[in-house]
Design an enzyme around this catalytic site. Structure first.
Site, PDB file in Angstrom:
ATOM      1  CB  SER A 194      67.012  76.339  12.885  1.00 56.79           C
ATOM      2  OG  SER A 194      65.895  76.861  12.208  1.00 56.79           O
ATOM      3  CG  HIS A 235      61.814  74.181  12.802  1.00 54.57           C
ATOM      4  ND1 HIS A 235      62.561  73.846  11.694  1.00 54.57           N
ATOM      5  CD2 HIS A 235      62.466  75.217  13.402  1.00 54.57           C
ATOM      6  CE1 HIS A 235      63.625  74.640  11.634  1.00 54.57           C
ATOM      7  NE2 HIS A 235      63.574  75.485  12.637  1.00 54.57           N
TER       8      HIS A 235
END
Length: 308
Positions: A91, A197
């Site tokens: 991430s 996400h």
């Protein structure tokens, strides 16, 4: 010759006092905190070295603090002549990974991540979503559960038997209940402020896009394994991938397996905590993992990587 990948952690891998021991021992590492404070407009040295965890947990603070700490540890590794054959980030750790390849400067990386954190915090307040980890079910089972319930998506493929889902609060709770009925070992609601996400934070991607597109990404000096595509990606793709990753799942399992296929035998986690080292071991037990978050870890990395 054994290939080495440097892995850079994402949000959640934070500790009080992170980076302090290494920065006080390695001037190059301390320089990163100074530069990062200028780039972010935050006193990262104070926050990381002296701040309580409550001071760090907010998305817009945690992300630049985490990236600065990882880059400081990276500077300490560089000071000992240690370089990766590949890089990968989980991430927000992808911004650190790109700085590790010299595609971004540390200043650019932390400046972008501060904007990313602000964008994600704003989107989270509006979307009011949640995330949860599902433990002990196969990936395809969790994927099917998300298919069957509107408003929830797979968000993080962390390792076999551990998927994080993201979406509307009611939908996430429904998938967790169904997962437990199907024999999930456990479901854990994550302490995050939004449905990261997932399509619910598309507003954050829209806000981040102009800042990312202003940056000129240089060709990486080490191959960058994307956790959006689980492929080695070139510099001309970096801008779009960094925007896409906000709403796309983190395919860490697939990316780590891809690195093993490339011949990587040693994974060095660069930054606070030991989360990624644990995930990599669950993905492939044959590889060696090292977490560098203090001087002892730095010494172990130096001994191990130098011997490869």
């Amino acid at each position: 010759m054994t290939k080495v990948a440097f892995c850079f952690p994402g949000q959640g891998s934070l500790e009080a006092g992170m980076g302090k021991e290494i920065a006080e021992a390695v001037p190059e590492a301390m320089d990163v905190f100074r530069e990062g404070s200028e780039a972010s407009g935050l006193d990262l040295k104070r926050l990381c070295f002296e701040g309580a965890l409550e001071d760090l947990v907010q998305t817009e603070v945690q992300q630049p603090a985490l990236v600065a700490t990882s880059l400081a540890v990276l500077a300490a590794l560089h000071a000992r002549g240690l370089e990766p054959d590949y890089v990968v980030g989980h991430s927000v750790g992808e911004f650190t990974a790109l700085a590790a390849t010299s595609s971004l400067t540390p200043f650019e990386s932390i400046e972008l991540v501060r904007e990313r954190g602000l964008a994600m915090a704003e989107a989270a307040r509006i979307s009011n979503g949640s995330m949860a980890a599902i433990l002990g079910l196969d990936d395809d089972v969790v994927e099917q559960l998300c298919e069957d319930v509107d408003g929830v998506w797979p968000a993080n493929y962390n390792c076999p038997g551990q998927i994080v889902i993201s979406g509307e609060q009611v939908a996430v709770a429904e998938v967790c209940a169904k997962a437990e009925e199907l024999g999930a070992r456990r479901t854990v609601k994550l302490k995050v402020s939004g449905a990261f996400h997932s399509p619910l934070v598309a507003r954050a991607a829209d806000r981040l896009r102009p800042a990312v597109e202003r940056v000129k990404f240089r060709d990486p000096i080490a191959p960058f394994m994307s956790t959006v595509t689980a492929k080695i990606e070139p510099a001309q793709r970096f801008a779009s991938l960094l925007v896409e990753q906000l709403t796309a799942p983190v395919r860490f399992t697939q990316a780590a397996r891809g690195l093993v296929e490339e011949g990587v035998k040693v994974f060095v986690e660069v930054g606070p905590s030991t989360v990624l080292a644990g995930l990599v071991k669950r993905i492939d037990r044959t590889v060696k993992t090292i977490s560098v978050n203090n001087l002892a870890g730095l010494k172990k990395a130096e001994e191990t990587v130098s011997a490869t």
